[in-house]
Write a protein that holds these residues in place. Sequence first.
Motif, mmCIF file in Angstrom:
data_model
loop_
_atom_site.group_PDB
_atom_site.id
_atom_site.type_symbol
_atom_site.label_atom_id
_atom_site.label_comp_id
_atom_site.label_asym_id
_atom_site.label_seq_id
_atom_site.Cartn_x
_atom_site.Cartn_y
_atom_site.Cartn_z
ATOM 1 N N ASP A 107 0.929 -1.276 -0.149
ATOM 2 C CA ASP A 107 0.014 -0.214 0.038
ATOM 3 C C ASP A 107 0.759 1.248 0.079
ATOM 4 O OD1 ASP A 107 -2.407 -1.314 0.018
ATOM 5 O OD2 ASP A 107 -2.574 -1.299 2.308
ATOM 6 N N GLN A 108 2.162 1.261 0.089
ATOM 7 C CA GLN A 108 2.992 2.285 0.410
ATOM 8 C C GLN A 108 3.394 2.806 -1.096
ATOM 9 O OE1 GLN A 108 3.164 3.394 3.622
ATOM 10 N NE2 GLN A 108 2.103 1.481 3.658
ATOM 11 N N PRO A 109 3.173 4.372 -1.433
ATOM 12 C CA PRO A 109 3.327 4.868 -2.703
ATOM 13 C C PRO A 109 4.753 4.370 -2.917
ATOM 14 C CG PRO A 109 2.505 6.352 -1.085
ATOM 15 C CD PRO A 109 2.895 5.258 -0.409
ATOM 16 N N GLY A 110 4.941 3.926 -4.338
ATOM 17 C CA GLY A 110 6.224 3.713 -5.007
ATOM 18 C C GLY A 110 6.471 2.139 -5.074
ATOM 19 N N VAL A 111 5.691 1.626 -4.093
ATOM 20 C CA VAL A 111 6.166 -0.006 -4.047
ATOM 21 C C VAL A 111 5.225 -0.887 -4.736
ATOM 22 C CG1 VAL A 111 6.015 -1.826 -2.418
ATOM 23 C CG2 VAL A 111 6.662 0.452 -1.397
ATOM 24 N N ASP A 112 6.008 -1.395 -5.881
ATOM 25 C CA ASP A 112 5.510 -2.450 -6.788
ATOM 26 C C ASP A 112 5.339 -3.633 -6.649
ATOM 27 O OD1 ASP A 112 4.783 -0.025 -8.070
ATOM 28 O OD2 ASP A 112 6.812 0.038 -9.279
#
Length: 303
Positions: A107-112
């Motif tokens: 859910d953290q921005p930038g984590v794919d």
Amino acid sequence: MRPPYRTFSDFLAERFPCKMQKLTVDAGFSCPNRDGTLSTGGCIYCNNSSFTPVRADGSSVAVQIARSKDFFARKYPDMRYLTYFQAYTGTHAPADTLMRLYSEALDQPGVDGLIIGTRPDCMPQPLLERLARLRESCFVMVEYGAETSHNTTLDIINRCHTWEQTCDAVRRTADAGIETGLHFINGLPGESTAMMMQTVKAINTLPVDVVKFHQMQVVKGTELARRYLRGEAGIIEFSVENYLDLCVQIVKTLRSDIAIERFVSQSPADMLLCPRWGLKNHEFTDRLNSRLSSTSCGCGHSG
Ligand code: SF4
């Protein structure tokens, strides 16, 4: 200069259009080889603080990711991230707890995506099936600590699992459509270089995507260190040159479709008894790549 083997960057570049960085988190897991599930002593070389970065300090997964991203984003604003559950055993908790922690990371921005480090005997089929469903919407890779293909060595190091369990976990993970990594240590107690090369040949029989190797490091405060100081460790103390020779053989023997993520690791100098090479990881890899290039046939795979 392009290394004459498939690198982890090659592997990632086939899956992501931009530069990816692993962010190591410590989600507070234990290990069945330490918490009494299998044993309390752990592997004889294990001192988990020797390979857990300082940033992974037990804060929430979200906080750890935010801190690590700050560190990288200042230099590389377009960087994207994979969360690496490295510390101890990344699947050693109830499945609902695990899935909540993995979702928090995603859910953290930038984590794919996720890379989950674990033991081969800690991947129950129901969890694997949940990870396979997660894999439909993001990158998921499971990295198993195999260490060697020799059960006699696994006994000596008190690993408390077998090579057959590694093979089973790798096959089930690949069958589930999940990328699979394996971790090995070169120079375990009682092993000759011939045994290490037998392990490389055994890797070639498995559906594995990525492998990591590193040299046996004797770290203070471990059972191996106590044996080493008594002269009873039973390890080959590789010089840099001898270890380069071994790595050349590994590259020439390993299946060319398997990516190699690393050959060496460096515990903090104040914790390390041996080997004390005084080389940074990239310096070793540069020396290896230049040696490989001088012996490569130029077809992209040495030997
Ligand atoms: S090396 Fe891994 S499996 Fe072995 S005791 Fe340490 S954390 Fe557990």
